[in-house]
Design an enzyme around this catalytic site. Sequence first.
Site, PDB file in Angstrom:
ATOM      1  N   ASN A 192     -14.244  41.033 -73.881  1.00 60.26           N
ATOM      2  CA  ASN A 192     -13.353  40.858 -72.729  1.00 60.26           C
ATOM      3  C   ASN A 192     -12.327  39.772 -73.036  1.00 60.26           C
ATOM      4  OD1 ASN A 192     -12.485  40.990 -69.904  1.00 60.26           O
ATOM      5  ND2 ASN A 192     -13.483  38.995 -69.676  1.00 60.26           N
ATOM      6  N   HIS A 195      -9.936  36.956 -71.382  1.00 62.40           N
ATOM      7  CA  HIS A 195      -9.949  36.183 -70.139  1.00 62.40           C
ATOM      8  C   HIS A 195      -8.850  35.104 -70.192  1.00 62.40           C
ATOM      9  CE1 HIS A 195     -11.692  34.522 -66.509  1.00 62.40           C
ATOM     10  NE2 HIS A 195     -11.552  33.329 -67.050  1.00 62.40           N
ATOM     11  N   SER A 227      -9.241  33.273 -73.830  1.00 61.66           N
ATOM     12  CA  SER A 227     -10.442  33.411 -74.660  1.00 61.66           C
ATOM     13  C   SER A 227     -10.835  34.879 -74.720  1.00 61.66           C
ATOM     14  CB  SER A 227     -11.629  32.666 -74.035  1.00 61.66           C
ATOM     15  OG  SER A 227     -11.277  31.360 -73.665  1.00 61.66           O
ATOM     16  N   ASP A 251     -18.188  36.177 -67.302  1.00 58.12           N
ATOM     17  CA  ASP A 251     -17.424  35.452 -68.335  1.00 58.12           C
ATOM     18  C   ASP A 251     -18.275  34.384 -69.034  1.00 58.12           C
ATOM     19  OD1 ASP A 251     -15.136  36.949 -67.576  1.00 58.12           O
ATOM     20  OD2 ASP A 251     -14.715  35.531 -65.978  1.00 58.12           O
TER      21      ASP A 251
HETATM   22  C1  GAR Z   1      -5.007  39.342 -68.474  1.00 54.61           C
HETATM   23  O1  GAR Z   1      -4.480  38.043 -68.349  1.00 54.61           O
HETATM   24  C2  GAR Z   1      -6.505  39.291 -68.556  1.00 54.61           C
HETATM   25  O2  GAR Z   1      -7.010  38.170 -69.238  1.00 54.61           O
HETATM   26  C3  GAR Z   1      -6.874  39.205 -67.104  1.00 54.61           C
HETATM   27  O3  GAR Z   1      -6.021  40.133 -66.497  1.00 54.61           O
HETATM   28  C4  GAR Z   1      -4.780  40.157 -67.197  1.00 54.61           C
HETATM   29  C5  GAR Z   1      -4.411  41.588 -67.484  1.00 54.61           C
HETATM   30  O4  GAR Z   1      -3.062  41.729 -67.801  1.00 54.61           O
HETATM   31  N1  GAR Z   1      -8.249  39.506 -66.912  1.00 54.61           N
HETATM   32  C6  GAR Z   1      -9.024  38.809 -66.092  1.00 54.61           C
HETATM   33  O5  GAR Z   1      -8.623  37.933 -65.375  1.00 54.61           O
HETATM   34  C7  GAR Z   1     -10.492  39.228 -66.095  1.00 54.61           C
HETATM   35  N2  GAR Z   1     -11.294  38.210 -65.530  1.00 54.61           N
HETATM   36  P1  GAR Z   1      -2.426  43.184 -67.991  1.00 54.61           P
HETATM   37  O6  GAR Z   1      -2.817  44.016 -66.786  1.00 54.61           O
HETATM   38  O7  GAR Z   1      -0.963  42.933 -68.087  1.00 54.61           O
HETATM   39  O8  GAR Z   1      -2.992  43.764 -69.245  1.00 54.61           O
END
Ligand code: GAR
Length: 184
Positions: free
Chosen positions: A97, A99, A126, A135
């Site tokens: 994942n 994060h 991360s 997480d």
């Molecule tokens: C990313 O920043 C990812 O780390 C986060 O969502 C965003 C997705 O961006 N994920 C989380 O927060 C999971 N806990 P995207 O839709 O532009 O790919």
Amino acid sequence: MASGNGSLAKAVIEATHSGELSAHVLAVLTDQPDAEVVSKCAALAIPIITHPLEQDREAWNEELFFITESLNPMLVVSAGFMRILSPDYVSTYKVINSHPSLLPKFPGAHAVRDALDAKESITGTSIHWVDAGMDTGEVITSCEVPILEGDSEELLHERIKIVERGLIVATISQVLDLLETADE
Ligand code: GAR
């Protein structure tokens, strides 16, 4: 797996198309049929599987298992997927994942906001193995991103995502090498 804009998924798919990442994306699964990631995958000719959350979470978990089983992936990548995976699922499949914080700091759904609220001067991103916690799995790679004066959650998140897109591609490559070596 992706739930929103899909910019991380797009970066991964494009890296496989350009040859930067030696991998084949079998499909992208989303729990949000109206999310931007759906049209991004269509434009990139990648199969998209929509699996919206049902009231019966057990049934949803079970169907996710069947879908994944039918694809038989070497690696499952949660790239902006905003659902917790069942303990059974993460002990059956290798899942990583991405994060938007320097774990173990700021786990959960509001990592960018939480780092701003905590008045941190540095945050980041991360990539970690997914275990049954939120997480909490072992961190594989991470990268710092400075918090600038006047940053809003949106601005900071966009700067983190620029770094995240490169890191996820590099980390998938590293993890696939590791899994291939372990398989030999
Ligand atoms: C990313 O920043 C990812 O780390 C986060 O969502 C965003 C997705 O961006 N994920 C989380 O927060 C999971 N806990 P995207 O839709 O532009 O790919």
